[in-house]
Design a protein around this motif. Structure first.
Motif, short mmCIF file in Angstrom:
data_model
loop_
_atom_site.label_atom_id
_atom_site.label_comp_id
_atom_site.label_asym_id
_atom_site.label_seq_id
_atom_site.Cartn_x
_atom_site.Cartn_y
_atom_site.Cartn_z
N ALA A 58 -22.90 76.23 155.44
CA ALA A 58 -23.22 74.87 155.01
C ALA A 58 -24.40 74.29 155.79
CB ALA A 58 -22.00 73.97 155.15
N VAL A 59 -24.34 74.38 157.11
CA VAL A 59 -25.39 73.76 157.94
C VAL A 59 -26.74 74.43 157.72
CG1 VAL A 59 -26.13 73.24 160.29
CG2 VAL A 59 -23.73 73.02 159.67
N ALA A 60 -26.76 75.76 157.64
CA ALA A 60 -28.02 76.47 157.45
C ALA A 60 -28.68 76.13 156.12
CB ALA A 60 -27.79 77.98 157.55
N LEU A 61 -27.89 76.08 155.05
CA LEU A 61 -28.46 75.81 153.73
C LEU A 61 -28.86 74.35 153.57
CD1 LEU A 61 -26.21 78.07 151.49
CD2 LEU A 61 -28.58 78.46 152.18
N LEU A 62 -28.09 73.44 154.14
CA LEU A 62 -28.49 72.03 154.13
C LEU A 62 -29.82 71.85 154.87
CD1 LEU A 62 -25.05 70.32 154.87
CD2 LEU A 62 -26.33 70.17 152.72
N THR A 63 -29.97 72.53 156.00
CA THR A 63 -31.21 72.45 156.77
C THR A 63 -32.37 73.03 155.99
OG1 THR A 63 -29.96 72.65 158.84
CG2 THR A 63 -32.31 73.10 158.94
N LEU A 64 -32.15 74.17 155.34
CA LEU A 64 -33.20 74.78 154.53
C LEU A 64 -33.65 73.84 153.42
CD1 LEU A 64 -34.99 77.18 153.76
CD2 LEU A 64 -33.06 78.10 152.46
N VAL A 101 -22.14 82.99 143.75
CA VAL A 101 -23.09 83.18 144.85
C VAL A 101 -24.30 82.25 144.73
CG1 VAL A 101 -24.57 84.81 146.08
CG2 VAL A 101 -22.40 85.59 145.10
N VAL A 102 -25.02 82.36 143.61
CA VAL A 102 -26.30 81.66 143.49
C VAL A 102 -26.12 80.15 143.42
CG1 VAL A 102 -28.38 81.39 142.10
CG2 VAL A 102 -27.38 83.67 142.43
N LEU A 103 -25.24 79.68 142.53
CA LEU A 103 -25.07 78.23 142.40
C LEU A 103 -24.55 77.56 143.68
CD1 LEU A 103 -23.81 77.58 138.76
CD2 LEU A 103 -26.02 77.03 139.77
N PRO A 104 -23.55 78.12 144.36
CA PRO A 104 -23.13 77.49 145.62
C PRO A 104 -24.27 77.37 146.63
CG PRO A 104 -21.48 79.07 144.91
CD PRO A 104 -22.65 79.23 143.98
N VAL A 105 -25.11 78.41 146.70
CA VAL A 105 -26.24 78.38 147.63
C VAL A 105 -27.20 77.26 147.29
CG1 VAL A 105 -28.36 79.62 148.30
CG2 VAL A 105 -26.15 80.80 148.32
N PHE A 106 -27.57 77.17 146.01
CA PHE A 106 -28.59 76.19 145.63
C PHE A 106 -28.03 74.78 145.48
CE2 PHE A 106 -30.95 80.03 145.02
CZ PHE A 106 -32.23 79.66 145.39
N VAL A 107 -26.72 74.65 145.32
CA VAL A 107 -26.11 73.32 145.39
C VAL A 107 -26.28 72.76 146.80
CG1 VAL A 107 -23.92 72.08 145.44
CG2 VAL A 107 -24.48 73.52 143.49
N LEU A 108 -26.01 73.59 147.80
CA LEU A 108 -26.15 73.16 149.19
C LEU A 108 -27.61 72.89 149.54
CD1 LEU A 108 -23.55 75.45 150.97
CD2 LEU A 108 -23.52 72.96 150.91
N ILE A 109 -28.51 73.74 149.07
CA ILE A 109 -29.94 73.51 149.30
C ILE A 109 -30.36 72.19 148.64
CG2 ILE A 109 -32.26 74.33 148.75
CD1 ILE A 109 -31.25 77.17 149.09
#
Length: 306
Positions: A201-207, A9-17
């Motif tokens: 993907a799009v939301a986290l890249l934007t963030l 959960v955490v790493l996939p989120v922050f990789v995209l961020i």
């Protein structure tokens, strides 16, 4: 369990961020266009499909609405106490309350929910409903608090801004279509499904791209007070309300995780729009998002015990 949460959960989120932040530094992305794509198409599509596919009863919707109303009210009261203790002026009080009440339920909370619950329709519906109420809170209390502090009283622009929000319409249409039990034509269901699937993907890249916009400053005490309330006190409130309302299972888990999201980008956008403590607001968004790496692991682990 903690290692699984970190890896799944955490790493996939922050990789995209992180990728979004890197792309912003290298390519100077058009944040305005990205925000519009998210706000006016991808997020409404995800909300509509989540509610259309939802198995939530009217009773559960009412319970979640009650949870969120009590949760927001308690945070508001805490913000008022802190504002009085620090002797904030009206503008700073409005900015501080927005920083603890307006969380990132959309382009952070929705992807987190999708990853934690592996796209489960019920969990997605709960998070979509929370995000919709968060949007309503942003363009009612969030704007009113700043306008009241500045004594502008431009309520016409408030109403217009509220009516322009696509998420509430998507929410109501999704609930209505679900209630009618009507099939969704393929020429609508396929584009909406593609948009929903692209949301994470799009939301986290934007963030990630948005975060880079703000320079990091570590010396403002009030930012850490806001972060402490947003990342630690708010989840305690969420867990307490879950117990008081007798919730359990996936509903309890989804609400507990939703209560621990970092400060939302909207808090910073409003501060910039109305020139009301923009630096403070930007720092709360950035620092609370960074520290959420730590608190999110513990919160997901706690939620899974329910």
């Amino acid at each position: 369990m903690i290692l699984d949460i970190l890896l799944e959960v955490v790493l996939p989120v922050f990789v995209l961020i992180g990728v979004g932040s890197l792309m912003q530094r290298v390519f100077e992305l058009d944040l305005y266009t990205l925000a519009k794509i998210n706000f006016y198409f991808i997020t409404p599509a995800a909300v509509f499909m989540s509610m259309y596919l939802s198995e939530m009863s009217g009773e559960l919707l009412g319970t979640i609405a009650l949870f969120y109303a009590m949760y927001s009210l308690i945070l508001y009261l805490i913000g008022c106490i802190v504002a009085k203790s620090f002797k904030f002026n009206k503008g700073m009080k409005a900015a501080f309350n927005n920083s603890i009440m307006l969380d990132n339920a959309g382009n952070y909370g929705m992807p987190i929910s999708a990853l934690v619950f592996k796209g489960d329709p019920l969990a997605a519906s709960i998070q979509a409903f929370i995000m919709s109420m968060q949007s309503l809170l942003t363009f009612t209390y969030g704007v009113l608090s700043i306008q009241g502090a500045q004594l502008k009283g431009n309520y016409r622009s408030l109403v217009i801004g509220f009516l322009k929000m696509p998420v509430p319409y998507a929410l109501l249409l999704g609930i209505l279509w679900n209630a009618l039990g009507a099939p969704l034509p393929t020429f609508l269901s396929m584009p909406l499904t593609y948009a929903q699937q692209s949301m994470v993907a799009v939301a986290l890249l934007t963030l990630g791209a948005q975060i880079v916009k703000y320079p990091l400053r570590l010396g403002r005490v009030t930012v850490y007070v806001s972060m402490f309330i947003r990342l630690l006190i708010a989840p305690v409130i969420g867990v307490t309300l879950v117990y008081l309302l007798g919730l359990e299972g996936m509903t309890a888990q989804a609400l507990i995780i939703a209560s621990g999201m970092p400060t939302g980008v909207n808090a910073s956008i409003l501060a910039e729009e109305y020139r009301n403590e923009p630096d403070f607001a930007a720092q709360t968004v950035l620092i609370s998002t960074l520290f959420n790496v730590i608190t999110l692991i513990g919160l997901i682990a706690l939620a899974r015990t329910f």
